[in-house]
Design a protein around this motif. Structure first.
Motif, mmCIF file in Angstrom:
data_model
loop_
_atom_site.group_PDB
_atom_site.id
_atom_site.type_symbol
_atom_site.label_atom_id
_atom_site.label_comp_id
_atom_site.label_asym_id
_atom_site.label_seq_id
_atom_site.Cartn_x
_atom_site.Cartn_y
_atom_site.Cartn_z
ATOM 1 N N GLU A 112 -44.919 -55.536 72.210
ATOM 2 C CA GLU A 112 -46.426 -56.313 72.093
ATOM 3 C C GLU A 112 -47.492 -55.821 71.408
ATOM 4 O O GLU A 112 -47.470 -55.114 72.352
ATOM 5 C CB GLU A 112 -46.014 -57.626 73.577
ATOM 6 N N GLY A 113 -48.341 -55.887 71.261
ATOM 7 C CA GLY A 113 -49.570 -55.285 70.729
ATOM 8 C C GLY A 113 -49.311 -54.537 70.012
ATOM 9 O O GLY A 113 -49.929 -53.786 69.069
ATOM 10 N N HIS A 114 -48.217 -53.919 68.929
ATOM 11 C CA HIS A 114 -47.833 -53.409 67.883
ATOM 12 C C HIS A 114 -47.774 -54.306 66.676
ATOM 13 O O HIS A 114 -46.879 -54.822 67.225
ATOM 14 C CB HIS A 114 -47.336 -52.276 68.347
ATOM 15 N N GLU A 115 -48.650 -53.509 65.900
ATOM 16 C CA GLU A 115 -48.090 -54.421 63.847
ATOM 17 C C GLU A 115 -46.673 -54.001 63.475
ATOM 18 O O GLU A 115 -46.616 -54.946 63.672
ATOM 19 C CB GLU A 115 -49.544 -54.230 63.369
ATOM 20 N N ALA A 116 -46.479 -52.381 63.961
ATOM 21 C CA ALA A 116 -45.258 -52.048 62.858
ATOM 22 C C ALA A 116 -44.407 -52.246 63.989
ATOM 23 O O ALA A 116 -44.868 -51.147 65.294
ATOM 24 C CB ALA A 116 -46.222 -50.508 63.005
ATOM 25 N N PRO A 117 -43.047 -51.723 63.920
ATOM 26 C CA PRO A 117 -41.939 -51.818 64.400
ATOM 27 C C PRO A 117 -42.137 -50.036 65.483
ATOM 28 O O PRO A 117 -42.599 -49.257 64.216
ATOM 29 C CB PRO A 117 -40.767 -51.715 64.116
ATOM 30 N N VAL A 118 -41.630 -50.172 66.747
ATOM 31 C CA VAL A 118 -41.364 -49.022 66.905
ATOM 32 C C VAL A 118 -40.466 -47.668 66.819
ATOM 33 O O VAL A 118 -40.033 -46.875 66.654
ATOM 34 C CB VAL A 118 -41.602 -48.773 68.119
ATOM 35 N N PHE A 119 -39.411 -48.847 66.158
ATOM 36 C CA PHE A 119 -37.875 -48.532 65.424
ATOM 37 C C PHE A 119 -37.124 -49.175 64.269
ATOM 38 O O PHE A 119 -37.309 -50.266 64.813
ATOM 39 C CB PHE A 119 -37.335 -47.805 66.859
ATOM 40 N N GLN A 120 -36.907 -48.490 63.675
ATOM 41 C CA GLN A 120 -36.036 -49.482 62.898
ATOM 42 C C GLN A 120 -35.489 -48.335 61.803
ATOM 43 O O GLN A 120 -35.760 -47.309 61.102
ATOM 44 C CB GLN A 120 -37.516 -50.474 61.570
ATOM 45 N N GLY A 121 -33.913 -49.132 61.577
ATOM 46 C CA GLY A 121 -33.288 -48.198 61.240
ATOM 47 C C GLY A 121 -31.709 -48.244 61.997
ATOM 48 O O GLY A 121 -31.380 -48.985 63.016
ATOM 49 N N TRP A 122 -30.739 -47.355 61.261
ATOM 50 C CA TRP A 122 -29.494 -47.754 61.814
ATOM 51 C C TRP A 122 -29.337 -46.375 63.349
ATOM 52 O O TRP A 122 -29.846 -45.537 63.191
ATOM 53 C CB TRP A 122 -28.898 -46.894 60.792
ATOM 54 N N MET A 123 -28.448 -47.040 64.249
ATOM 55 C CA MET A 123 -28.158 -46.315 65.194
ATOM 56 C C MET A 123 -26.846 -45.849 65.477
ATOM 57 O O MET A 123 -26.280 -46.974 64.728
ATOM 58 C CB MET A 123 -28.462 -47.125 66.420
ATOM 59 N N ILE A 124 -26.485 -44.587 65.386
ATOM 60 C CA ILE A 124 -24.940 -45.171 65.847
ATOM 61 C C ILE A 124 -24.535 -44.705 67.456
ATOM 62 O O ILE A 124 -24.954 -43.399 67.741
ATOM 63 C CB ILE A 124 -24.177 -43.913 65.304
ATOM 64 N N ALA A 125 -23.375 -45.345 67.967
ATOM 65 C CA ALA A 125 -23.516 -45.404 69.006
ATOM 66 C C ALA A 125 -22.401 -43.820 69.417
ATOM 67 O O ALA A 125 -22.798 -43.605 70.985
ATOM 68 C CB ALA A 125 -21.914 -46.105 69.546
ATOM 69 N N SER A 126 -21.906 -42.629 68.378
ATOM 70 C CA SER A 126 -21.589 -41.735 69.084
ATOM 71 C C SER A 126 -22.496 -40.737 69.092
ATOM 72 O O SER A 126 -22.195 -39.701 70.263
ATOM 73 C CB SER A 126 -20.373 -41.361 68.056
ATOM 74 N N SER A 127 -23.224 -41.011 67.857
ATOM 75 C CA SER A 127 -24.875 -39.803 67.777
ATOM 76 C C SER A 127 -25.900 -40.559 68.273
ATOM 77 O O SER A 127 -26.416 -40.665 67.655
ATOM 78 C CB SER A 127 -24.421 -39.241 66.577
ATOM 79 N N PRO A 128 -26.143 -41.375 69.506
ATOM 80 C CA PRO A 128 -27.567 -41.833 69.775
ATOM 81 C C PRO A 128 -28.492 -41.129 69.329
ATOM 82 O O PRO A 128 -29.764 -41.215 68.780
ATOM 83 C CB PRO A 128 -27.677 -42.453 70.800
ATOM 84 N N ALA A 129 -28.489 -39.881 69.280
ATOM 85 C CA ALA A 129 -29.927 -39.008 68.912
ATOM 86 C C ALA A 129 -30.429 -38.565 67.339
ATOM 87 O O ALA A 129 -31.221 -37.896 67.449
ATOM 88 C CB ALA A 129 -29.808 -37.744 70.296
ATOM 89 N N LEU A 130 -29.373 -38.858 66.937
ATOM 90 C CA LEU A 130 -29.592 -38.762 65.304
ATOM 91 C C LEU A 130 -30.207 -39.462 65.142
ATOM 92 O O LEU A 130 -31.389 -38.384 63.931
ATOM 93 C CB LEU A 130 -27.951 -38.945 65.110
ATOM 94 N N ASN A 131 -30.485 -40.261 65.649
ATOM 95 C CA ASN A 131 -31.660 -41.174 64.744
ATOM 96 C C ASN A 131 -32.551 -41.847 66.390
ATOM 97 O O ASN A 131 -32.085 -43.283 65.747
ATOM 98 C CB ASN A 131 -31.185 -42.291 63.566
ATOM 99 N N ALA A 132 -32.839 -41.141 67.372
ATOM 100 C CA ALA A 132 -32.958 -41.927 68.519
ATOM 101 C C ALA A 132 -34.589 -43.149 68.035
ATOM 102 O O ALA A 132 -35.079 -42.561 67.340
ATOM 103 C CB ALA A 132 -33.174 -41.550 69.099
ATOM 104 N N MET A 133 -34.504 -43.795 68.890
ATOM 105 C CA MET A 133 -36.066 -44.749 69.164
ATOM 106 C C MET A 133 -36.895 -43.680 70.481
ATOM 107 O O MET A 133 -36.401 -43.474 71.319
ATOM 108 C CB MET A 133 -35.470 -46.008 69.895
ATOM 109 N N GLU A 134 -38.431 -43.289 69.883
ATOM 110 C CA GLU A 134 -38.649 -42.301 70.474
ATOM 111 C C GLU A 134 -40.430 -43.768 70.934
ATOM 112 O O GLU A 134 -40.973 -43.495 70.714
ATOM 113 C CB GLU A 134 -39.554 -41.348 69.332
ATOM 114 N N HIS A 135 -39.677 -43.623 72.442
ATOM 115 C CA HIS A 135 -40.493 -44.396 72.460
ATOM 116 C C HIS A 135 -40.673 -43.931 74.476
ATOM 117 O O HIS A 135 -39.984 -42.847 75.496
ATOM 118 C CB HIS A 135 -39.866 -45.798 73.482
ATOM 119 N N ALA A 136 -41.770 -43.594 75.157
ATOM 120 C CA ALA A 136 -42.511 -42.963 76.745
ATOM 121 C C ALA A 136 -41.180 -43.684 77.533
ATOM 122 O O ALA A 136 -41.485 -42.986 78.620
ATOM 123 C CB ALA A 136 -43.684 -43.440 76.215
#
Length: 118
Positions: free
Chosen positions: A82-106
């Motif tokens: 809410e309040g942000h125009e661009a997505p905070v994450f968009q992409g493929w996320m892999i169950a066995s390696s979540p840190a490979l392409n992780a969502m970075e949010h505080a």
């Protein structure tokens, strides 16, 4: 740039590493509110979305190795805040390696648990 390359190599791989995939009907995602310590499982069908605090998590699709839905899942997610125009994450996320392409949010964390099939 390296992360995008690594993810591309993981998803595409060499001809020897490539395997056929099936498309699930949805996915089970897990969300964490780091401040409150609240964990929630979200079961979404492809194209559906769910709320996690100020976030909206939308599942594009979930895929898994052909004939083995219990194996490693990967899902295309779009996470908007809410309040942000661009997505905070968009992409493929892999169950066995979540840190490979992780969502970075505080405050929030989201990861893939498994694909759903009918």
């Amino acid at each position: 740039m390296r992360l995008a390359f690594a993810l591309t190599m993981l998803l595409c791989g060499s001809a020897a590493a490539q395997q056929a995939v099936d498309k699930g009907t949805g996915a089970v995602l897990r969300g964490l509110d780091k401040v409150g310590g609240h964990v929630v499982d979200m079961t979404l069908r492809n194209g559906e979305s769910s709320s996690l605090g100020r976030l909206t998590v939308r599942l594009g699709e979930c895929r898994y190795p052909e004939g083995d839905p219990a194996a490693d899942a990967y899902a295309f997610l779009t996470v908007e805040e809410e309040g942000h125009e661009a997505p905070v994450f968009q992409g493929w996320m892999i169950a066995s390696s979540p840190a490979l392409n992780a969502m970075e949010h505080a405050r929030y964390d989201v990861w893939v648990m498994r694909c759903k099939t009918d």
